[in-house]
Design an enzyme around this catalytic site. Structure first.
Site, PDB file in Angstrom:
ATOM      1  N   TYR A 153      38.179  37.108  42.044  1.00  9.68           N
ATOM      2  CA  TYR A 153      37.691  36.685  40.725  1.00  9.68           C
ATOM      3  C   TYR A 153      36.767  35.498  40.918  1.00  9.68           C
ATOM      4  O   TYR A 153      37.107  34.537  41.617  1.00  9.68           O
ATOM      5  CB  TYR A 153      38.872  36.289  39.823  1.00  9.68           C
ATOM      6  CG  TYR A 153      38.440  35.797  38.457  1.00  9.68           C
ATOM      7  CD1 TYR A 153      37.918  36.676  37.510  1.00  9.68           C
ATOM      8  CD2 TYR A 153      38.547  34.445  38.107  1.00  9.68           C
ATOM      9  CE1 TYR A 153      37.514  36.232  36.258  1.00  9.68           C
ATOM     10  CE2 TYR A 153      38.146  33.992  36.852  1.00  9.68           C
ATOM     11  CZ  TYR A 153      37.628  34.887  35.941  1.00  9.68           C
ATOM     12  OH  TYR A 153      37.234  34.449  34.689  1.00  9.68           O
ATOM     13  N   ASP A 255      33.175  30.685  47.551  1.00 12.82           N
ATOM     14  CA  ASP A 255      33.510  30.248  46.200  1.00 12.82           C
ATOM     15  C   ASP A 255      34.690  29.294  46.334  1.00 12.82           C
ATOM     16  O   ASP A 255      35.839  29.702  46.483  1.00 12.82           O
ATOM     17  CB  ASP A 255      33.868  31.459  45.326  1.00 12.82           C
ATOM     18  CG  ASP A 255      34.267  31.026  43.917  1.00 12.82           C
ATOM     19  OD1 ASP A 255      34.354  29.805  43.666  1.00 12.82           O
ATOM     20  OD2 ASP A 255      34.501  31.907  43.078  1.00 12.82           O
ATOM     21  N   LYS A 283      36.392  23.328  38.705  1.00 11.69           N
ATOM     22  CA  LYS A 283      37.785  22.925  38.436  1.00 11.69           C
ATOM     23  C   LYS A 283      38.047  21.455  38.809  1.00 11.69           C
ATOM     24  O   LYS A 283      37.542  20.565  38.148  1.00 11.69           O
ATOM     25  CB  LYS A 283      38.747  23.875  39.139  1.00 11.69           C
ATOM     26  CG  LYS A 283      38.602  25.316  38.571  1.00 11.69           C
ATOM     27  CD  LYS A 283      39.862  26.111  38.648  1.00 11.69           C
ATOM     28  CE  LYS A 283      39.637  27.540  38.225  1.00 11.69           C
ATOM     29  NZ  LYS A 283      40.417  28.014  37.145  1.00 11.69           N
TER      30      LYS A 283
HETATM   31  C1  LIG Z   1      37.605  31.319  42.471  1.00 11.82           C
HETATM   32  C2  LIG Z   1      37.081  31.149  41.102  1.00 11.82           C
HETATM   33  N1  LIG Z   1      35.759  31.160  40.899  1.00 11.82           N
HETATM   34  C3  LIG Z   1      35.221  31.021  39.671  1.00 11.82           C
HETATM   35  C4  LIG Z   1      36.037  30.852  38.576  1.00 11.82           C
HETATM   36  C5  LIG Z   1      35.437  30.716  37.197  1.00 11.82           C
HETATM   37  O1  LIG Z   1      35.530  29.386  36.809  1.00 11.82           O
HETATM   38  P1  LIG Z   1      35.452  29.010  35.255  1.00 11.82           P
HETATM   39  O2  LIG Z   1      36.713  29.480  34.624  1.00 11.82           O
HETATM   40  O3  LIG Z   1      35.321  27.513  35.273  1.00 11.82           O
HETATM   41  O4  LIG Z   1      34.251  29.673  34.703  1.00 11.82           O
HETATM   42  C6  LIG Z   1      37.417  30.828  38.734  1.00 11.82           C
HETATM   43  C7  LIG Z   1      38.316  30.628  37.578  1.00 11.82           C
HETATM   44  O5  LIG Z   1      39.512  30.711  37.647  1.00 11.82           O
HETATM   45  C8  LIG Z   1      37.960  30.978  40.027  1.00 11.82           C
HETATM   46  O6  LIG Z   1      39.275  30.985  40.231  1.00 11.82           O
END
Ligand SMILES: Cc1ncc(COP(=O)(O)O)c(C=O)c1O
Length: 458
Positions: A153, A255, A283
C-alpha cells in the site's frame, strides 16, 4: 463468532455508548462515518476526545495506552512539547504564504544529512509523494511501467491502487500474481502500467524485467512491508532488488512513509545499508502535522529543476507544518529517542514472546525500531500470500480484549502494527504486557478449540 469473542464485543459496546451514538450520527453525513475507509471497523470505531503523550481518551472518558498513534504517524506522541512550541510560534506570525520562507532549506538539510539523497521536495501526505515519486521515475527513465509488491500500500492514487488486498478468487499464480484493481473507480487501464510482484522473490522480479525489456521505469516498495502487518525482507532481498533495477536501468523507490522516521535515524536506507534512487517520507516526520517529502539525487531531481517535470501544491511547505517537521527532526528524532524506543521495543518484544510461549499460542512476534506486531501465524510471513490466511476472529478477539482493558495494541485491522512513541514509558509497556498476559490464555484456548474450524481470509 465464538463465545469469548462475543463477550469482548459486548463489553466494548457497554464501555463505549457515546462512540456508538457519535458514529450513528456521523454516518448520516459522512460515508461510513469516518474520513478514511481504514478508520471504520464493526460494530463502530472509538471516537476520540483528547490525547497527550502515549495516551488518549475516548468520548466516554475511557483512557487508553495508544499504539495506533494515527497509523504510525506519531512517534512523537500526542502534543510533544517541542513540536507544540514551534507550532505555536508559527501560528502567531503567519500560517500560509505560498511563497518560500527558508524553512524548506533547513528541513531539506536535515533530510539530506540522514538519507542518501541530495535534494528534497515536500508535500502533505504519503499518497501525494508516492504519486510524485512515480512521475519522477517515469520522467527520468522515459518508461511508463512500474512494479509494486502484491499487498503493498502506498496511498490512495490510481497508479498504485492495484493488488492492495486482492482476493484468492482473483490473484492467480503466487509466482506471477495477477494485477487486480483495488477499488471501484480506478482506471481499468491502470493494470497495463502497474505490474505486480511477490515480495521476497528475486526470480519473479527478474522474470518481469525479462518479460518487459526497457519498459519498467521503477520498482516501488516498503523495505519492510508494514501493510501486511510486519513482514521483513529476507537477508539480501533489498540488495538483490538494487542490483536488478540498476542492471535494467530502472529506479528503485523506497516508500519510507512508515519506516523513514521510526526504523532508525536514516530509515530503512541506514538500517539495511541500501541506497535507493528515490525515498518517500511521511507520517512520523511531521510530529503530528501533515508533512511528507520525496527525495533523490541531484541528477534525478534535475527533471524538476529544469522544469521538465511539474510538481506543485498550494499547501506545500506551509510554515506551520515545516516548523513542526523541524522541531520533530531536531527535538524528537534524536539519538536519545532512538535509544529509548529501542529499549522499550526490546522489552515489549521479549515480553510478548514469553507470554506467547507460556500460553501455548501458535503465533510469533516480530518488530524493528518503533514498530512490531503479534503475528497469529504458525510460521514467518514472507509475502502477501502467507499473510492472507488468518483466523480473523482470533485477531478480532485479541484487539477488542486489549482495547477493553485500556490498550490499543495497534490500529484496527490485521494488516497494521503497533507504534511506540518517545512518550511511552516502561510503565506503559509493563501495563501492555500485563494485559496481554491476562488475555493470552483465552486466545490460546479459542485457537485450540477452533483448530478444526476453517480459518477465514480477507
Ligand atoms: C507505506 C505507505 N505509503 C504511503 C501511505 C499513504 O500515506 P497517507 O495516508 O499520508 O497518504 C501509507 C499510509 O498508510 C503507507 O503506509
Amino acid at each position: 463468532m465464538y463465545d469469548a469473542l462475543k463477550k469482548e464485543l459486548e463489553t466494548y459496546e457497554r464501555r463505549t455508548p457515546r462512540s456508538r451514538e457519535a458514529h450513528r450520527k456521523a454516518i448520516e453525513r459522512v460515508p461510513l462515518g469516518v474520513a478514511s475507509n481504514y478508520r471504520y471497523y464493526p460494530p463502530y470505531p472509538l471516537f476520540v476526545k483528547d490525547g497527550r503523550g502515549g495516551h488518549f481518551h475516548d468520548v466516554d472518558g475511557n483512557e487508553y495506552i495508544d499504539h495506533n498513534l494515527c497509523y504510525g504517524a506519531l512517534m512523537a506522541g500526542h502534543c510533544h512539547p517541542a513540536v507544540m512550541k514551534a507550532v505555536q510560534h508559527r501560528l502567531e506570525v503567519g500560517t500560509l504564504f505560498g511563497m518560500p520562507h527558508g524553512l524548506e532549506l533547513e528541513l531539506a538539510e536535515e533530510i539530506c544529512a540522514r538519507f542518501p539523497v541530495d535534494m528534497v521536495r515536500f508535500g502533505n501526505s504519503g499518497s501525494e509523494v508516492t504519486m510524485h515519486s512515480l512521475r519522477l521515475a517515469r520522467a527520468v527513465t522515459g518508461r511508463s511501467k512500474i512494479v509494486k509488491m502484491e499487498g503493498g500500500y502506498h496511498g490512495g492514487h490510481d497508479a498504485i491502487s492495484v493488488s492492495v488486498k486482492p482476493k484468492s478468487t482473483e490473484f492467480g499464480d503466487p509466482e506471477n500474481p495477477k494485477p487486480v484493481v483495488s477499488s471501484a473507480g480506478v482506471l481499468k487501464g491502470t493494470t497495463d502500467a502497474t505490474l505486480v510482484a511477490p515480495f521476497n522473490n528475486l526470480s519473479a522480479m527478474e522474470r518481469l524485467f525479462a518479460e518487459y525489456p526497457n519498459e519498467i521505469g521503477a520498482v516501488i516498495l516498503e523495505p519492510i512491508m508494514m501493510n501486511i502487518a510486519f513482514c521483513m525482507p529476507d537477508e539480501g532481498y533489498l540488495q538483490g532488488l538494487r542490483r536488478i533495477t540498476a542492471h535494467h536501468g530502472a529506479l528503485l523507490i523506497f516508500d519510507e512513509v512508515k519506516t523513514g522516521a521510526k526504523l532508525a535515524r536514516g530509515g530503512a536506507c541506514e538500517y539495511f545499508g541500501v541506497k535507493p534512487d528515490i525515498v518517500t517520507l511521511g507520517k512520523s516526520i511531521g510530529g503530528g502535522f501533515s508533512l511528507a517529502a520525496f527525495a533523490a539525487s541531484r541528477k534525478i531531481m534535475d527533471v524538476i529543476a529544469t522544469q521538465k517535470m511539474f510538481h506543485a501544491g498550494t499547501y506545500n511547505t506551509n510554515p506551520v507544518v515545516m516548523a513542526a517537521g523541524l522541531a520533530t527532526f531536531r527535538g524528537v528524532l534524536t539519538p536519545a529517542s532512538y535509544a529509548h524506543i529501542d529499549k522499550i521495543a526490546a522489552k515489549l518484544l521479549t515480553g510478548y514472546r514469553k507470554i506467547v510461549a507460556s500460553a501455548g499460542l501458535t503465533a510469533y512476534v516480530d518488530g524493528a525500531g518503533a514498530n512490531g506486531a503479534l503475528m497469529l501465524y504458525p510460521s514467518r510471513v514472507r509475502n502477501y500470500r502467507d499473510w492472507y490466511h488468518l483466523d480473523e476472529d482470533l485477531w478480532t478477539h485479541y484487539w477488542f480484549a486489549m482495547a477493553n482493558r485500556g490498550v490499543i495494541a495497534q490500529p484496527y485491522w490485521w494488516d497494521e502494527q503497533w507504534t511506540l512513541s518517545v512518550a511511552h514509558t516502561e510503565a506503559d509497556i509493563d501495563r501492555h504486557l500485563e494485559v496481554f498476559a491476562e488475555i493470552a490464555p483465552a486466545l490460546a484456548q479459542a485457537q485450540q478449540e477452533r483448530q478444526l474450524v476453517p480459518v477465514h481470509s480477507v
